[in-house]
Design a protein around this motif. Sequence first.
Motif, PDB file in Angstrom:
ATOM      1  N   ILE A  46      12.724  -5.219  -4.317  1.00  0.00           N
ATOM      2  CA  ILE A  46      12.487  -3.850  -4.742  1.00  0.00           C
ATOM      3  C   ILE A  46      13.676  -3.015  -4.281  1.00  0.00           C
ATOM      4  CG2 ILE A  46      10.897  -1.885  -4.663  1.00  0.00           C
ATOM      5  CD1 ILE A  46       9.671  -4.483  -5.846  1.00  0.00           C
ATOM      6  N   GLU A  47      14.318  -2.316  -5.199  1.00  0.00           N
ATOM      7  CA  GLU A  47      15.509  -1.536  -4.876  1.00  0.00           C
ATOM      8  C   GLU A  47      15.209  -0.073  -4.583  1.00  0.00           C
ATOM      9  OE1 GLU A  47      18.790  -2.585  -4.610  1.00  0.00           O
ATOM     10  OE2 GLU A  47      17.970  -4.607  -4.742  1.00  0.00           O
ATOM     11  N   ASP A  48      14.359   0.543  -5.385  1.00  0.00           N
ATOM     12  CA  ASP A  48      14.191   1.988  -5.316  1.00  0.00           C
ATOM     13  C   ASP A  48      12.767   2.386  -4.946  1.00  0.00           C
ATOM     14  OD1 ASP A  48      16.863   2.478  -6.055  1.00  0.00           O
ATOM     15  OD2 ASP A  48      16.381   2.280  -8.171  1.00  0.00           O
ATOM     16  N   ILE A  49      12.603   2.795  -3.696  1.00  0.00           N
ATOM     17  CA  ILE A  49      11.320   3.278  -3.202  1.00  0.00           C
ATOM     18  C   ILE A  49      11.551   4.669  -2.634  1.00  0.00           C
ATOM     19  CG2 ILE A  49       9.440   2.932  -1.553  1.00  0.00           C
ATOM     20  CD1 ILE A  49      10.109  -0.042  -1.534  1.00  0.00           C
ATOM     21  N   CYS A  50      10.681   5.594  -2.984  1.00  0.00           N
ATOM     22  CA  CYS A  50      10.803   6.952  -2.461  1.00  0.00           C
ATOM     23  C   CYS A  50      10.053   7.076  -1.131  1.00  0.00           C
ATOM     24  CB  CYS A  50      10.281   7.974  -3.474  1.00  0.00           C
ATOM     25  SG  CYS A  50       8.484   8.001  -3.684  1.00  0.00           S
ATOM     26  N   PRO A  51      10.413   8.064  -0.321  1.00  0.00           N
ATOM     27  CA  PRO A  51       9.744   8.218   0.979  1.00  0.00           C
ATOM     28  C   PRO A  51       8.259   8.552   0.861  1.00  0.00           C
ATOM     29  CG  PRO A  51      11.337   9.989   0.628  1.00  0.00           C
ATOM     30  CD  PRO A  51      11.515   9.012  -0.484  1.00  0.00           C
ATOM     31  N   TRP A  52       7.830   9.186  -0.240  1.00  0.00           N
ATOM     32  CA  TRP A  52       6.419   9.531  -0.400  1.00  0.00           C
ATOM     33  C   TRP A  52       5.562   8.279  -0.581  1.00  0.00           C
ATOM     34  CZ3 TRP A  52      10.506  12.191  -2.428  1.00  0.00           C
ATOM     35  CH2 TRP A  52      10.678  13.498  -1.965  1.00  0.00           C
ATOM     36  N   CYS A  53       6.102   7.276  -1.294  1.00  0.00           N
ATOM     37  CA  CYS A  53       5.359   6.024  -1.482  1.00  0.00           C
ATOM     38  C   CYS A  53       5.340   5.167  -0.223  1.00  0.00           C
ATOM     39  CB  CYS A  53       5.921   5.239  -2.671  1.00  0.00           C
ATOM     40  SG  CYS A  53       5.510   5.990  -4.270  1.00  0.00           S
ATOM     41  N   ALA A  59       3.630   1.878  -1.583  1.00  0.00           N
ATOM     42  CA  ALA A  59       4.658   0.854  -1.798  1.00  0.00           C
ATOM     43  C   ALA A  59       4.258  -0.468  -1.147  1.00  0.00           C
ATOM     44  CB  ALA A  59       6.004   1.322  -1.269  1.00  0.00           C
ATOM     45  N   SER A  60       3.792  -0.395   0.072  1.00  0.00           N
ATOM     46  CA  SER A  60       3.368  -1.598   0.785  1.00  0.00           C
ATOM     47  C   SER A  60       2.220  -2.285   0.054  1.00  0.00           C
ATOM     48  CB  SER A  60       2.962  -1.232   2.213  1.00  0.00           C
ATOM     49  OG  SER A  60       2.617  -2.375   2.936  1.00  0.00           O
ATOM     50  N   GLU A  61       1.269  -1.478  -0.395  1.00  0.00           N
ATOM     51  CA  GLU A  61       0.104  -2.023  -1.096  1.00  0.00           C
ATOM     52  C   GLU A  61       0.482  -2.601  -2.460  1.00  0.00           C
ATOM     53  OE1 GLU A  61      -4.050  -0.397  -3.030  1.00  0.00           O
ATOM     54  OE2 GLU A  61      -3.230   0.673  -1.303  1.00  0.00           O
ATOM     55  N   LYS A  62       1.251  -1.850  -3.242  1.00  0.00           N
ATOM     56  CA  LYS A  62       1.595  -2.286  -4.597  1.00  0.00           C
ATOM     57  C   LYS A  62       2.414  -3.576  -4.603  1.00  0.00           C
ATOM     58  CE  LYS A  62       3.678  -0.823  -8.920  1.00  0.00           C
ATOM     59  NZ  LYS A  62       4.133   0.330  -9.717  1.00  0.00           N
TER      60      LYS A  62
END
Length: 168
Positions: A46-53, A59-62
């Motif tokens: 995964i390259e692009d994760i925002c701080p809100w996720c 993000a961890s769950e998905k």
Amino acid sequence: MELPIFKYNPNAYKLDIIVQENIVCECCGEKREYRYDGPFYAEEEIEDICPWCIKDGKASEKFDGEFQDSASVDDVENESAIIEVSQRTPGFCAIQQENWLAHCEDLCAFIGYAKPELVKPIIDDLIEDIEYSGFDVDEVVKSLKKKELDGYVFQCLHCGKHRIYFDD
């Protein structure tokens, strides 16, 4: 939208663990102005994760991933702290496997990479960890100046004591 603040990594923006960069977050699909630039342990890259996720755990769950290997945290019985650090806190990059330190029965906040200007004022707090690591205190400061040694500095959220560990 206000940037999320992370209890266990309060300097994530200052340390460029979260950088200002326009992305489309792979988790929420939203256009964001900030991107996470640290470790994420998942089966797919995964390259692009925002701080809100990161903050809300989506993000961890998905992606069924962790920002810090939950097996590489100091031994604490505070399960909620381990979940918070591994699933809802930006990690940090280390040469070897990252290790999240604890104190006062809780995980500490990662406050920065060990540079002489960070370490010198708090050296008295760090002596026990430095000696436990097998290093001489004076040699650590010299090695940090010469960039021959990588260290990671934490601070207890309860009593304020600083801790350090090294990649050697």
